[in-house]
Design an enzyme around this catalytic site. Structure first.
Site, PDB file in Angstrom:
ATOM      1  CB  THR A  93      26.235  25.884  -8.133  1.00  0.00           C
ATOM      2  OG1 THR A  93      24.847  25.614  -8.627  1.00  0.00           O
ATOM      3  CG2 THR A  93      26.437  25.472  -6.462  1.00  0.00           C
ATOM      4  CE  LYS A 168      22.723  24.077  -6.535  1.00  0.00           C
ATOM      5  NZ  LYS A 168      21.970  23.348  -7.048  1.00  0.00           N
ATOM      6  CE  LYS A 243      30.259  24.036  -8.552  1.00  0.00           C
ATOM      7  NZ  LYS A 243      29.743  24.671  -9.803  1.00  0.00           N
TER       8      LYS A 243
HETATM    9  P1  NAD Z   1      28.562  22.050 -18.229  1.00  0.00           P
HETATM   10  O1  NAD Z   1      30.028  22.262 -18.049  1.00  0.00           O
HETATM   11  O2  NAD Z   1      27.831  21.181 -18.926  1.00  0.00           O
HETATM   12  O3  NAD Z   1      28.516  23.649 -18.887  1.00  0.00           O
HETATM   13  C1  NAD Z   1      29.094  24.799 -18.542  1.00  0.00           C
HETATM   14  C2  NAD Z   1      29.526  25.455 -19.858  1.00  0.00           C
HETATM   15  O4  NAD Z   1      30.328  26.644 -19.670  1.00  0.00           O
HETATM   16  C3  NAD Z   1      30.407  24.738 -20.717  1.00  0.00           C
HETATM   17  O5  NAD Z   1      29.608  24.420 -21.956  1.00  0.00           O
HETATM   18  C4  NAD Z   1      31.638  25.674 -20.759  1.00  0.00           C
HETATM   19  O6  NAD Z   1      32.232  25.483 -22.288  1.00  0.00           O
HETATM   20  C5  NAD Z   1      31.192  26.866 -20.555  1.00  0.00           C
HETATM   21  N1  NAD Z   1      32.302  27.929 -20.241  1.00  0.00           N
HETATM   22  C6  NAD Z   1      33.251  27.464 -19.471  1.00  0.00           C
HETATM   23  N2  NAD Z   1      34.110  28.733 -19.456  1.00  0.00           N
HETATM   24  C7  NAD Z   1      33.534  29.755 -20.277  1.00  0.00           C
HETATM   25  C8  NAD Z   1      33.910  30.948 -20.805  1.00  0.00           C
HETATM   26  N3  NAD Z   1      34.792  31.650 -20.301  1.00  0.00           N
HETATM   27  N4  NAD Z   1      33.004  31.637 -21.710  1.00  0.00           N
HETATM   28  C9  NAD Z   1      31.962  30.762 -22.232  1.00  0.00           C
HETATM   29  N5  NAD Z   1      31.702  29.558 -21.953  1.00  0.00           N
HETATM   30  C10 NAD Z   1      32.410  29.107 -20.808  1.00  0.00           C
HETATM   31  O7  NAD Z   1      27.995  22.470 -16.761  1.00  0.00           O
HETATM   32  P2  NAD Z   1      26.553  22.262 -16.242  1.00  0.00           P
HETATM   33  O8  NAD Z   1      26.167  21.251 -16.086  1.00  0.00           O
HETATM   34  O9  NAD Z   1      25.688  22.895 -17.553  1.00  0.00           O
HETATM   35  O10 NAD Z   1      26.482  23.314 -15.063  1.00  0.00           O
HETATM   36  C11 NAD Z   1      26.502  24.722 -15.019  1.00  0.00           C
HETATM   37  C12 NAD Z   1      26.444  25.023 -13.788  1.00  0.00           C
HETATM   38  O11 NAD Z   1      25.274  24.770 -13.102  1.00  0.00           O
HETATM   39  C13 NAD Z   1      27.322  24.671 -12.596  1.00  0.00           C
HETATM   40  O12 NAD Z   1      27.711  25.684 -11.993  1.00  0.00           O
HETATM   41  C14 NAD Z   1      26.895  23.395 -11.876  1.00  0.00           C
HETATM   42  O13 NAD Z   1      27.384  23.391 -10.513  1.00  0.00           O
HETATM   43  C15 NAD Z   1      25.371  24.101 -11.871  1.00  0.00           C
HETATM   44  N6  NAD Z   1      24.499  23.097 -11.593  1.00  0.00           N
HETATM   45  C16 NAD Z   1      24.346  21.783 -12.378  1.00  0.00           C
HETATM   46  C17 NAD Z   1      23.306  21.116 -12.325  1.00  0.00           C
HETATM   47  C18 NAD Z   1      23.387  19.948 -13.252  1.00  0.00           C
HETATM   48  O14 NAD Z   1      22.670  18.700 -12.846  1.00  0.00           O
HETATM   49  N7  NAD Z   1      24.111  19.575 -14.301  1.00  0.00           N
HETATM   50  C19 NAD Z   1      22.313  21.179 -11.535  1.00  0.00           C
HETATM   51  C20 NAD Z   1      22.244  22.363 -10.650  1.00  0.00           C
HETATM   52  C21 NAD Z   1      23.355  23.227 -10.755  1.00  0.00           C
END
Ligand code: NAD
Length: 296
Positions: A93, A168, A243
């Site tokens: 997102t 979204k 966010k």
């Molecule tokens: P998270 O923090 O658990 O996962 C993000 C991952 O990206 C981490 O494991 C981090 O180490 C990795 N990362 C960051 N920079 C990186 C790089 N340069 N190279 C490789 N890996 C890298 O977050 P999440 O909850 O999985 O959310 C991910 C996305 O999905 C976000 O944009 C969030 O807004 C969206 N989202 C989350 C949810 C939810 O309920 N968690 C729901 C809908 C959307």
């Protein structure tokens, strides 16, 4: 079956990559965090040493990262290693502007691209029941759809590049506002001596009906699976709602749209977050609403 590079194996990306493995794809994963790599390996993915190494030879590249700056940086880094004609899908997102920049980077390198943020949270990621909101041209969307179907149950083509992100943030602005409205209604009902169940029975079948009430009721009882029955454990954390509402406000300001309730909702969740509740499910906002009584 395709070879799919998956970058960003966190709370969402980890289980999404696992579902691609289950669907029979060869998945090559990369993340900065070792425990995420270990889990992906246990789920059947191959692990790469870097993002650029992961995408070599991939038919499809998927990113699931925290914010726009990470997506633009990772896409800039890996695109020289992505094969011409391959497909890149960003499921994070992020702001519409960064999404459009990512599409432009891919377009310059003759790589197909789709922005496909998700709704459905970690439960949807695990259960492969996510909704994907996709932006990109028809050719890129047609290539992305079967891949997304292994991770979700509803795939909507919203328009050109960036349209998925636009959908979204508009959707989540509705959700953020409507959860506060439902919380206020229950808080008022409590003061008026009306039971939670009575309000639920009336509103769930009349004009107050909405998803925040009928699928995610913020008081315990009427909807047994809602986080209110589980100490407001997320689900969808308040910090993520802040966010998304901030992304909506940034987009509204840039586009010149008036969103006064979206702005107020952002301020309310920010105050809840600042009080140490960023990890609490966003439906816990009802506790903040109750606490406002007598203060205005
Ligand atoms: P998270 O923090 O658990 O996962 C993000 C991952 O990206 C981490 O494991 C981090 O180490 C990795 N990362 C960051 N920079 C990186 C790089 N340069 N190279 C490789 N890996 C890298 O977050 P999440 O909850 O999985 O959310 C991910 C996305 O999905 C976000 O944009 C969030 O807004 C969206 N989202 C989350 C949810 C939810 O309920 N968690 C729901 C809908 C959307």
């Amino acid at each position: 079956m395709a070879t799919i590079a998956f970058i960003g194996l966190g709370n969402m990306g980890g289980p999404m990559a696992a579902n691609l493995v289950k669907a029979g794809h060869k998945v090559v994963g990369f993340d900065l965090v070792k425990s995420s790599l270990d889990q992906a390996k246990a789920d059947g993915a191959t692990i790469a040493d870097s993002a650029a190494a992961a995408v070599k030879g991939a038919d499809v590249v998927i990113t699931m990262l925290p914010a726009g700056k990470h997506v633009v940086s990772v896409w800039s880094d890996i695109i020289p290693s992505v094969a011409k004609g391959a497909l890149m899908i960003d499921c994070s997102t992020i702001d519409v502007e960064s999404a459009r920049r990512a599409h432009a980077l891919a377009g310059k390198a003759s790589v197909l691209s789709v922005d496909a943020p998700v709704s459905g949270g970690t439960g949807g990621a695990k259960g492969a029941t996510l909704t994907f909101m996709a932006g990109g041209d028809d050719k890129a969307f047609a290539a992305a759809k079967p891949v997304l179907e292994a991770m979700g149950k509803k795939i909507v083509h919203c328009g050109e590049g960036g349209a998925g992100q636009a959908a979204k943030i508009c959707n989540n602005m509705i959700l953020g506002i409507s959860m506060i409205a439902v919380g206020e209604a229950f808080a008022l009902a409590e003061k008026l001596g009306l039971s939670h169940q009575a309000l639920f029975d009336v509103s769930s079948t009349s004009s107050g009906q909405c998803w925040a009430l009928t699928s995610y009721c913020p008081v315990p009882g009427p909807v047994p699976a809602s986080p209110a029955n589980n100490g407001y454990k997320p689900g969808f954390a308040s910090a993520l709602m802040v966010k998304d509402l901030t992304l909506a406000q940034d987009a509204a300001n840039a586009a010149g749209a008036a969103t006064p309730l979206g702005k107020h909702a952002q301020e309310i969740y920010e105050a809840f977050d600042a009080a140490g509740n960023g990890g609490v499910d966003f439906s816990g906002i009802i506790q903040h609403v109750r606490g406002l009584a007598g203060k205005s």
